[in-house]
Scaffold this motif. Structure first.
Motif, PDB file in Angstrom:
ATOM      1  N   ILE A  69      42.656  39.163  32.451  1.00 17.32           N
ATOM      2  CA  ILE A  69      44.033  39.050  32.931  1.00 17.32           C
ATOM      3  C   ILE A  69      44.949  39.452  31.782  1.00 17.32           C
ATOM      4  CG2 ILE A  69      45.754  37.541  34.006  1.00 17.32           C
ATOM      5  CD1 ILE A  69      43.447  35.665  34.773  1.00 17.32           C
ATOM      6  N   ASP A  70      45.561  40.613  31.866  1.00 18.78           N
ATOM      7  CA  ASP A  70      46.342  41.145  30.745  1.00 18.78           C
ATOM      8  C   ASP A  70      47.618  41.808  31.260  1.00 18.78           C
ATOM      9  OD1 ASP A  70      47.159  41.939  28.259  1.00 18.78           O
ATOM     10  OD2 ASP A  70      45.427  43.196  27.826  1.00 18.78           O
ATOM     11  N   MET A  71      48.757  41.236  30.892  1.00 17.75           N
ATOM     12  CA  MET A  71      50.065  41.762  31.257  1.00 17.75           C
ATOM     13  C   MET A  71      50.276  41.728  32.772  1.00 17.75           C
ATOM     14  SD  MET A  71      50.493  44.928  28.540  1.00 17.75           S
ATOM     15  CE  MET A  71      52.164  45.287  29.148  1.00 17.75           C
ATOM     16  N   VAL A  72      50.533  40.531  33.282  1.00 20.11           N
ATOM     17  CA  VAL A  72      50.765  40.363  34.720  1.00 20.11           C
ATOM     18  C   VAL A  72      52.150  39.768  34.974  1.00 20.11           C
ATOM     19  CG1 VAL A  72      48.336  40.214  35.372  1.00 20.11           C
ATOM     20  CG2 VAL A  72      49.530  38.142  34.638  1.00 20.11           C
ATOM     21  N   GLY A  73      53.088  40.062  34.089  1.00 22.14           N
ATOM     22  CA  GLY A  73      54.424  39.476  34.187  1.00 22.14           C
ATOM     23  C   GLY A  73      55.517  40.401  34.662  1.00 22.14           C
TER      24      GLY A  73
ATOM     25  N   ILE B  19      49.993  45.283  42.437  1.00 22.52           N
ATOM     26  CA  ILE B  19      49.083  44.668  41.478  1.00 22.52           C
ATOM     27  C   ILE B  19      47.987  45.680  41.167  1.00 22.52           C
ATOM     28  CG2 ILE B  19      47.483  42.772  41.015  1.00 22.52           C
ATOM     29  CD1 ILE B  19      49.025  41.106  43.054  1.00 22.52           C
ATOM     30  N   GLU B  20      47.865  46.025  39.910  1.00 25.63           N
ATOM     31  CA  GLU B  20      46.876  47.020  39.512  1.00 25.63           C
ATOM     32  C   GLU B  20      45.554  46.345  39.173  1.00 25.63           C
ATOM     33  OE1 GLU B  20      46.583  49.759  35.623  1.00 25.63           O
ATOM     34  OE2 GLU B  20      48.235  50.326  36.971  1.00 25.63           O
ATOM     35  N   VAL B  21      44.476  46.888  39.724  1.00 31.18           N
ATOM     36  CA  VAL B  21      43.128  46.414  39.412  1.00 31.18           C
ATOM     37  C   VAL B  21      42.346  47.564  38.801  1.00 31.18           C
ATOM     38  CG1 VAL B  21      40.952  45.529  40.321  1.00 31.18           C
ATOM     39  CG2 VAL B  21      43.108  44.670  41.227  1.00 31.18           C
ATOM     40  N   MET B  22      41.964  47.401  37.563  1.00 34.73           N
ATOM     41  CA  MET B  22      41.141  48.388  36.887  1.00 34.73           C
ATOM     42  C   MET B  22      39.686  47.941  36.910  1.00 34.73           C
ATOM     43  SD  MET B  22      43.570  49.296  33.595  1.00 34.73           S
ATOM     44  CE  MET B  22      44.091  47.598  33.280  1.00 34.73           C
TER      45      MET B  22
ATOM     46  N   GLY C  75      53.935  42.703  51.732  1.00 37.29           N
ATOM     47  CA  GLY C  75      54.619  43.495  50.717  1.00 37.29           C
ATOM     48  C   GLY C  75      53.911  43.535  49.381  1.00 37.29           C
ATOM     49  N   VAL C  76      52.852  42.741  49.199  1.00 35.80           N
ATOM     50  CA  VAL C  76      52.074  42.787  47.966  1.00 35.80           C
ATOM     51  C   VAL C  76      50.815  43.590  48.233  1.00 35.80           C
ATOM     52  CG1 VAL C  76      50.881  41.434  46.201  1.00 35.80           C
ATOM     53  CG2 VAL C  76      52.988  40.565  47.234  1.00 35.80           C
ATOM     54  N   TRP C  77      50.523  44.529  47.364  1.00 28.53           N
ATOM     55  CA  TRP C  77      49.393  45.414  47.601  1.00 28.53           C
ATOM     56  C   TRP C  77      48.655  45.689  46.302  1.00 28.53           C
ATOM     57  CZ3 TRP C  77      49.511  50.742  45.927  1.00 28.53           C
ATOM     58  CH2 TRP C  77      50.713  51.113  45.309  1.00 28.53           C
ATOM     59  N   VAL C  78      47.423  46.160  46.437  1.00 29.62           N
ATOM     60  CA  VAL C  78      46.560  46.389  45.287  1.00 29.62           C
ATOM     61  C   VAL C  78      46.360  47.881  45.069  1.00 29.62           C
ATOM     62  CG1 VAL C  78      44.265  46.031  44.305  1.00 29.62           C
ATOM     63  CG2 VAL C  78      45.379  44.195  45.565  1.00 29.62           C
ATOM     64  N   ASP C  79      46.608  48.315  43.850  1.00 28.42           N
ATOM     65  CA  ASP C  79      46.356  49.690  43.444  1.00 28.42           C
ATOM     66  C   ASP C  79      45.022  49.715  42.701  1.00 28.42           C
ATOM     67  OD1 ASP C  79      46.241  52.206  42.349  1.00 28.42           O
ATOM     68  OD2 ASP C  79      48.135  52.071  41.254  1.00 28.42           O
TER      69      ASP C  79
ATOM     70  N   GLN D  24      30.855  47.515  28.416  1.00 30.01           N
ATOM     71  CA  GLN D  24      29.896  48.144  27.506  1.00 30.01           C
ATOM     72  C   GLN D  24      28.550  47.431  27.522  1.00 30.01           C
ATOM     73  OE1 GLN D  24      32.172  48.376  23.714  1.00 30.01           O
ATOM     74  NE2 GLN D  24      31.889  50.580  23.911  1.00 30.01           N
ATOM     75  N   ALA D  25      28.562  46.152  27.893  1.00 30.59           N
ATOM     76  CA  ALA D  25      27.316  45.392  27.976  1.00 30.59           C
ATOM     77  C   ALA D  25      26.658  45.520  29.354  1.00 30.59           C
ATOM     78  CB  ALA D  25      27.587  43.919  27.664  1.00 30.59           C
ATOM     79  N   GLY D  26      27.211  46.379  30.206  1.00 32.96           N
ATOM     80  CA  GLY D  26      26.628  46.609  31.515  1.00 32.96           C
ATOM     81  C   GLY D  26      27.003  45.581  32.562  1.00 32.96           C
ATOM     82  N   ILE D  27      28.097  44.864  32.335  1.00 35.57           N
ATOM     83  CA  ILE D  27      28.548  43.816  33.256  1.00 35.57           C
ATOM     84  C   ILE D  27      29.749  44.326  34.050  1.00 35.57           C
ATOM     85  CG2 ILE D  27      29.531  41.492  33.393  1.00 35.57           C
ATOM     86  CD1 ILE D  27      28.065  40.961  30.679  1.00 35.57           C
ATOM     87  N   PRO D  28      29.763  44.182  35.362  1.00 36.64           N
ATOM     88  CA  PRO D  28      30.957  44.548  36.128  1.00 36.64           C
ATOM     89  C   PRO D  28      32.182  43.824  35.566  1.00 36.64           C
ATOM     90  CG  PRO D  28      29.135  44.095  37.613  1.00 36.64           C
ATOM     91  CD  PRO D  28      28.680  43.675  36.239  1.00 36.64           C
ATOM     92  N   ALA D  29      33.245  44.562  35.298  1.00 37.92           N
ATOM     93  CA  ALA D  29      34.402  43.976  34.621  1.00 37.92           C
ATOM     94  C   ALA D  29      35.690  44.524  35.210  1.00 37.92           C
ATOM     95  CB  ALA D  29      34.341  44.250  33.117  1.00 37.92           C
ATOM     96  N   LEU D  30      36.546  43.619  35.654  1.00 35.63           N
ATOM     97  CA  LEU D  30      37.818  43.972  36.261  1.00 35.63           C
ATOM     98  C   LEU D  30      38.978  43.531  35.378  1.00 35.63           C
ATOM     99  CD1 LEU D  30      37.024  42.676  39.860  1.00 35.63           C
ATOM    100  CD2 LEU D  30      36.994  45.064  39.110  1.00 35.63           C
ATOM    101  N   CYS D  31      40.088  44.242  35.477  1.00 30.41           N
ATOM    102  CA  CYS D  31      41.292  43.862  34.740  1.00 30.41           C
ATOM    103  C   CYS D  31      42.481  43.843  35.688  1.00 30.41           C
ATOM    104  CB  CYS D  31      41.565  44.838  33.595  1.00 30.41           C
ATOM    105  SG  CYS D  31      43.025  44.419  32.595  1.00 30.41           S
ATOM    106  N   LEU D  32      43.199  42.722  35.680  1.00 35.06           N
ATOM    107  CA  LEU D  32      44.435  42.595  36.447  1.00 35.06           C
ATOM    108  C   LEU D  32      45.604  42.961  35.558  1.00 35.06           C
ATOM    109  CD1 LEU D  32      43.975  39.203  38.331  1.00 35.06           C
ATOM    110  CD2 LEU D  32      43.582  41.511  39.188  1.00 35.06           C
ATOM    111  N   HIS D  33      46.568  43.693  36.127  1.00 30.89           N
ATOM    112  CA  HIS D  33      47.650  44.259  35.322  1.00 30.89           C
ATOM    113  C   HIS D  33      48.820  44.558  36.262  1.00 30.89           C
ATOM    114  CE1 HIS D  33      49.099  46.319  31.732  1.00 30.89           C
ATOM    115  NE2 HIS D  33      49.214  47.472  32.350  1.00 30.89           N
ATOM    116  N   THR D  34      50.047  44.451  35.769  1.00 30.71           N
ATOM    117  CA  THR D  34      51.182  44.827  36.618  1.00 30.71           C
ATOM    118  C   THR D  34      51.964  46.000  36.041  1.00 30.71           C
ATOM    119  OG1 THR D  34      52.534  43.069  35.602  1.00 30.71           O
ATOM    120  CG2 THR D  34      51.449  42.568  37.699  1.00 30.71           C
ATOM    121  N   GLY D  35      51.385  46.701  35.061  1.00 34.45           N
ATOM    122  CA  GLY D  35      51.981  47.942  34.601  1.00 34.45           C
ATOM    123  C   GLY D  35      52.663  47.883  33.248  1.00 34.45           C
ATOM    124  N   LEU D  36      52.689  49.036  32.577  1.00 30.75           N
ATOM    125  CA  LEU D  36      53.390  49.162  31.304  1.00 30.75           C
ATOM    126  C   LEU D  36      54.890  49.297  31.543  1.00 30.75           C
ATOM    127  CD1 LEU D  36      51.011  51.624  29.397  1.00 30.75           C
ATOM    128  CD2 LEU D  36      51.210  49.145  29.088  1.00 30.75           C
TER     129      LEU D  36
END
Length: 300
Positions: free
Chosen positions: A212-216, A223-226, A246-250, A266-278
């Motif tokens: 969870i990084d930069m969701v403010g 809502i961006e999901v990487m 009105g809330v949607w996922v990119d 890098q360790a081969g684990i599925p990994a997601l990041c939540l973000h709302t943009g720069l």
């Protein structure tokens, strides 16, 4: 290249929790009651209080290893102690020190299924920032306190509230959850890399990592999901009908080594990041509480 979904009703909180807690079909009513209770425990008042403390000038920008960052760590540990979570660090401690006078903060919510409790979901957010800024980590002006309200007080506050949601209800997940507040992210993902070298739970037992990084700064309900391509069925996992209109996922295709999700990938684990943009305040002294969308953080 990015894939933009139509504005459909989705939720991120529900699948994150339910990945470790799938209920039988005849228990959906109980599931909905639990989810409603969990969601109602997340308030803008508490989110604002957490962000306000962590992004205060007195912490001097929370550079890893400094007094300000240690003060933030004590605040987080106090919240974990109140939650009743089990310490997730070495020697029954909430902290995992590493070189540079830095420390990760770790806690575990133990699963209830005897056959699945040894499996883990890691949910993390980095709590350090860049201090007064340098030419290497700031877009200027340097020499002024960089509070990092969005980066990443917003993520820390959101994670604290998710912990509240999971510990203030009667429900418990089937799998175990490792909550991690990473230090040294701004200096090269140091905290998560140290943890991967000295893990406190078996790396082979981790099924999914969330960052969870930069969701403010939620804008336009986006809502961006990487990282949706790092595991099978991720888009389906994140699809639900419980979120506000009105809330949607990119599900962006962009996926970089720019935060702690990368360590797990890098360790081969599925990994997601939540973000709302720069934004223009990124790594500048102007990234302050007044610029945040706290209501948006609650939706995330």
């Amino acid at each position: 290249m990015k894939i933009h979904l139509k504005k459909i009703r989705l939720t991120l909180l529900a699948p994150m929790l339910l990945l470790g807690a799938t209920l039988p079909t005849d228990c959906r009513g109980a599931e909905n009651l639990w989810l409603d209770s969990a969601r109602s425990s997340i308030t803008t008042h508490e989110l604002h209080a957490h962000v306000g403390f962590k992004a205060d000038d007195m912490l001097e920008g929370l550079e890893a290893g400094t007094r300000g960052c240690h003060a933030a760590a004590r605040y987080i540990v106090s919240r974990l102690e109140e939650s009743g979570l089990k310490p997730g660090g070495p020697n029954a401690s909430f902290t995992q020190p590493f070189p540079g006078n830095a420390q990760n903060i770790l806690a575990v919510l133990e699963g209830t299924d005897p056959n699945l409790k040894h499996e883990y979901i890691v949910v993390g957010a980095h709590y350090d920032h860049v201090g007064y800024g340098t030419r290497r980590n700031s877009y200027g002006p340097i020499g002024f306190i960089h509070n990092g309200a969005d980066d990443n007080a917003s993520g820390v506050a959101t994670l604290v509230e998710v912990i509240d949601a999971l510990t203030q209800t009667a429900h418990r997940p089937r799998r175990s959850i490792l909550f991690a507040f990473w230090d040294g992210e701004e200096k090269g993902l140091l905290g998560s890399k140290h943890w991967m070298r000295s893990p406190t739970v078996p790396v082979s037992d981790i099924r999914l990592a969330w960052n969870i990084d930069m969701v403010g700064r939620l804008e336009g309900g986006r809502i961006e999901v990487m990282g949706a391509r790092t595991g099978i069925g991720m888009r389906q996992l994140l699809s639900s009908s419980a979120l506000d209109d009105g809330v949607w996922v990119d599900f962006t295709w962009e996926y970089k080594d720019n935060s702690d999700h990368w360590t797990f990938y890098q360790a081969g684990i599925p990994a997601l990041c939540l973000h709302t943009g720069l934004h223009d305040d990124y790594h500048r002294p102007s990234d302050d509480v007044e610029t945040l969308n706290i209501d948006g953080s609650r939706l995330v």
